[in-house]
Scaffold this motif. Structure first.
Motif, short mmCIF file in Angstrom:
data_model
loop_
_atom_site.label_atom_id
_atom_site.label_comp_id
_atom_site.label_asym_id
_atom_site.label_seq_id
_atom_site.Cartn_x
_atom_site.Cartn_y
_atom_site.Cartn_z
N GLU A 1 -13.82 -2.63 -3.15
CA GLU A 1 -14.59 -3.35 -2.13
C GLU A 1 -14.49 -4.85 -2.34
N ILE A 2 -14.55 -5.30 -3.59
CA ILE A 2 -14.42 -6.73 -3.89
C ILE A 2 -13.04 -7.23 -3.47
N LEU A 3 -12.00 -6.48 -3.81
CA LEU A 3 -10.64 -6.89 -3.45
C LEU A 3 -10.45 -6.86 -1.94
N ARG A 4 -10.94 -5.82 -1.28
CA ARG A 4 -10.84 -5.74 0.18
C ARG A 4 -11.53 -6.92 0.84
N ASP A 5 -12.73 -7.24 0.41
CA ASP A 5 -13.47 -8.35 1.03
C ASP A 5 -12.78 -9.68 0.79
N MET A 6 -12.20 -9.85 -0.39
CA MET A 6 -11.44 -11.07 -0.65
C MET A 6 -10.25 -11.18 0.29
N LEU A 7 -9.55 -10.07 0.50
CA LEU A 7 -8.39 -10.08 1.40
C LEU A 7 -8.80 -10.48 2.81
N LEU A 8 -9.87 -9.89 3.31
CA LEU A 8 -10.31 -10.20 4.66
C LEU A 8 -10.75 -11.65 4.78
N ALA A 9 -11.41 -12.16 3.74
CA ALA A 9 -11.87 -13.56 3.77
C ALA A 9 -10.72 -14.54 3.73
N ASN A 10 -9.54 -14.09 3.28
CA ASN A 10 -8.38 -14.98 3.17
C ASN A 10 -7.28 -14.61 4.16
N ASP A 11 -7.68 -14.00 5.27
CA ASP A 11 -6.80 -13.77 6.43
C ASP A 11 -5.63 -12.82 6.14
N PHE A 12 -5.85 -11.86 5.24
CA PHE A 12 -4.89 -10.78 5.09
C PHE A 12 -5.30 -9.66 6.04
N ALA A 13 -4.38 -9.21 6.85
CA ALA A 13 -4.65 -8.08 7.73
C ALA A 13 -4.44 -6.78 6.96
N ILE A 14 -5.42 -5.91 6.97
CA ILE A 14 -5.34 -4.66 6.23
C ILE A 14 -5.00 -3.53 7.18
N THR A 15 -3.98 -2.77 6.84
CA THR A 15 -3.50 -1.66 7.66
C THR A 15 -3.76 -0.35 6.94
N ALA A 16 -4.19 0.66 7.67
CA ALA A 16 -4.35 1.99 7.08
C ALA A 16 -2.98 2.59 6.82
N PRO A 17 -2.78 3.25 5.69
CA PRO A 17 -1.47 3.83 5.41
C PRO A 17 -1.19 5.04 6.30
N ALA A 18 0.09 5.30 6.51
CA ALA A 18 0.50 6.53 7.18
C ALA A 18 0.35 7.70 6.22
N ASP A 19 0.24 8.89 6.79
CA ASP A 19 0.16 10.10 5.98
C ASP A 19 1.57 10.68 5.85
N ASN A 20 2.18 10.48 4.69
CA ASN A 20 3.53 10.98 4.43
C ASN A 20 3.54 12.30 3.68
N GLY A 21 2.37 12.90 3.52
CA GLY A 21 2.31 14.22 2.91
C GLY A 21 2.51 14.20 1.40
N LEU A 22 2.72 15.37 0.85
CA LEU A 22 2.81 15.54 -0.59
C LEU A 22 4.21 15.37 -1.15
N ASP A 23 5.23 15.46 -0.32
CA ASP A 23 6.60 15.42 -0.85
C ASP A 23 6.89 14.16 -1.66
N PRO A 24 6.49 12.95 -1.21
CA PRO A 24 6.78 11.77 -2.03
C PRO A 24 6.04 11.77 -3.37
N ILE A 25 4.88 12.41 -3.40
CA ILE A 25 4.12 12.51 -4.65
C ILE A 25 4.79 13.51 -5.58
N LYS A 26 5.20 14.64 -5.02
CA LYS A 26 5.86 15.66 -5.83
C LYS A 26 7.27 15.26 -6.26
N ALA A 27 7.82 14.24 -5.64
CA ALA A 27 9.12 13.72 -6.09
C ALA A 27 8.99 13.03 -7.45
N VAL A 28 7.77 12.67 -7.82
CA VAL A 28 7.51 11.97 -9.08
C VAL A 28 6.74 12.85 -10.05
N HIS A 29 5.78 13.62 -9.53
CA HIS A 29 4.90 14.42 -10.38
C HIS A 29 5.26 15.90 -10.33
N ASN A 30 4.93 16.60 -11.41
CA ASN A 30 5.07 18.04 -11.48
C ASN A 30 4.34 18.66 -10.28
#
Length: 342
Positions: free
Chosen positions: A34-63
Motif C-alpha cells: 500500500e505504501i509503494l502503491r500510494d507513492m507511485l500514484l503520488a508521483n504520476d506512475f500509472a498502475i495497470t492490472a496484470p493480465a491473467d496468463n494462467g499457471l503455465d508461466p509459473i510451472k515453467a519455473v516451479h515444480n
C-alpha cells in the motif's frame, strides 16, 4: 515506465512467524504494498492490472506439483488443525529423500523450508497475482517498453523451484526472466535485495542462458544462510553464470555501489540482451531487517547505474519493510530510473 499491480496481492495477511526461537509480528505485511502503491500514484506512475496468463508461466519455473499444492492448502490445514492454528510446517523430511506425503501437516514440511511463509486465506490469490504482475511486466518489455515495474507482493526471490522460503511463494523474478527468454537470447538477473537471492540461485544454477548475480552479506553469518557463497558459480551448462558478491554487515553506501559496479561489469561481460532486477529496499540503513547502509540518494544512484546498462529492464519488487524511509527510498529509485530511461 509501465507499472503492474493487482489489489488481490494484499490478501496474504500473516500476523506472526517464528524467528530466533520466538513468535514475533510478521514483517511482510500488506501495508508494504500500500505504501509503494500510494507513492507511485503520488508521483504520476500509472498502475495497470496484470493480465491473467494462467499457471503455465509459473510451472515453467516451479515444480508443477508444488504449484498445485498451494491453492487449497490453507483450507485443508484449517479443516485439520482448526481456525486458530498457524499454518506453518512443524515437521520436515530432512535431506528431501522420500516421497511427498498426503497429510497436510506433512505436506507443509515437504513444500516449505521455514516458518516465515504461513498460509492465510488470501495467500494463494496474492501469490498468483504477484506472479502475474511479473509476467505482465516482462511481456511489456518484450513488446518494446524500455522498462517496467512489477509491484510484487508477496516477494519471490527466496522461493526455490519446489518450496516456499523467506516470505516468498513464487519466484517472480525468475518467472519474469524465463518469460523474457521467449524474446531474448541472453537475460541477466541482478538481485539487489539485502538478502541472498537463494531461490533464484537454486532455480538458475545449472542454466547458462540466464546470468544471475546477487549482492548480499556473507550467508555464513546472515540469513538466508546455506546458499550464496562466493565459490558458488554454477554447474553444468550454468558454470560461470552465477556470481555472489559478498558485503560486510554494516557496509557503507559506497561499498554497496562499488559491489554494484562489479555486478554491472559482469552483466556486460555476459552479453545480456535484457535485464531483470530483484529490487529490495531492505538495503536501507533504517529497514527493520537492515544489514547495510543505503540511503535515498544511494538508491537513486543505483537506479542510474542500472539504467546505464541500456537494456530492456523489468524491475521486480522484493524486500523493503516497514521502516521510516520505505516510501522515500522507493521514490528515489523509481523516479530516477524512470527519468534515466525516458
Amino acid at each position: 515506465m509501465k507499472v503492474f499491480f493487482d489489489a488481490r496481492q494484499l490478501g496474504h495477511a500473516p500476523t506472526t512467524y517464528f524467528r530466533r526461537g520466538a513468535a514475533m509480528p510478521h514483517q511482510e505485511q500488506p501495508q508494504r504494498a500500500e505504501i509503494l502503491r500510494d507513492m507511485l500514484l503520488a508521483n504520476d506512475f500509472a498502475i495497470t492490472a496484470p493480465a491473467d496468463n494462467g499457471l503455465d508461466p509459473i510451472k515453467a519455473v516451479h515444480n508443477p506439483d508444488y504449484v498445485d499444492f498451494l491453492p487449497d492448502a490453507h483450507a485443508r490445514f484449517v479443516e485439520s488443525a482448526g481456525p486458530d492454528a498457524l499454518a506453518i510446517p512443524t515437521m520436515h523430511p530432512g535431506l528431501r529423500r522420500g516421497k511427498e506425503p498426503k497429510d497436510i501437516h506433512g505436506q507443509l514440511g515437504w513444500w516449505m523450508t521455514d516458518t516465515s511463509t504461513p498460509l492465510t486465506a488470501g495467500t494463494w490469490d496474492a501469490a498468483y497475482w504477484s506472479a502475474q504482475s511479473a509476467i505482465s511486466a516482462a511481456d511489456a518489455v518484450a513488446q518494446d517498453a524500455r522498462a517496467s515495474y512489477a509491484l510484487c507482493r508477496p516477494p519471490g526471490h527466496h522461493a526455490m523451484r519446489d518450496c516456499a522460503n523467506g516470505f516468498c511463494f513464487f519466484n517472480n523474478a525468475c518467472i519474469a526472466a524465463e518469460r523474457l527468454r521467449k524474446t531474448y537470447g541472453k537475460v541477466a538477473l541482478i538481485d539487489v535485495d539485502v538478502h541472498t537471492g537463494n531461490g533464484s540461485l537454486d532455480i538458475l544454477y545449472a542454466r547458462g542462458d540466464i546470468f544471475f548475480v546477487s549482492l548480499h552479506p556473507d550467508p555464513a553469518t546472515y540469513p538466508t544462510f546455506y546458499l550464496g557463497h562466493a565459490d558458488e558459480t554454477g554447474e553444468g551448462e550454468g558454470e560461470g553464470a552465477s556470481l555472489n558478491i559478498l558485503l560486510e554487515q554494516g557496509a557503507s553506501q559506497d561499498d554497496v555501489l562499488a559491489a554494484l559496479d562489479r555486478a554491472l561489469e559482469a552483466i556486460r561481460g555476459f552479453g545480456a540482451e535484457a535485464l531483470v532486477v530483484s529490487l529490495g529496499f531492505d538495503m536501507a540503513a533504517d529497514d527493520p531487517l537492515a544489514a547495510v547502509q543505503v540511503y535515498p540518494e544511494g538508491f537513486a544512484e543505483m537506479a542510474r547505474r542500472l539504467a546505464a546498462l541500456d537494456l530492456p529492464t523489468v524491475l521486480v519488487q522484493e524486500g523493503g519493510y516497514l521502516g521510516p524511509s520505505l516510501a522515500d527510498n522507493a521514490r528515489s529509485f523509481l523516479t530516477s530510473f524512470r527519468e534515466a530511461t525516458r
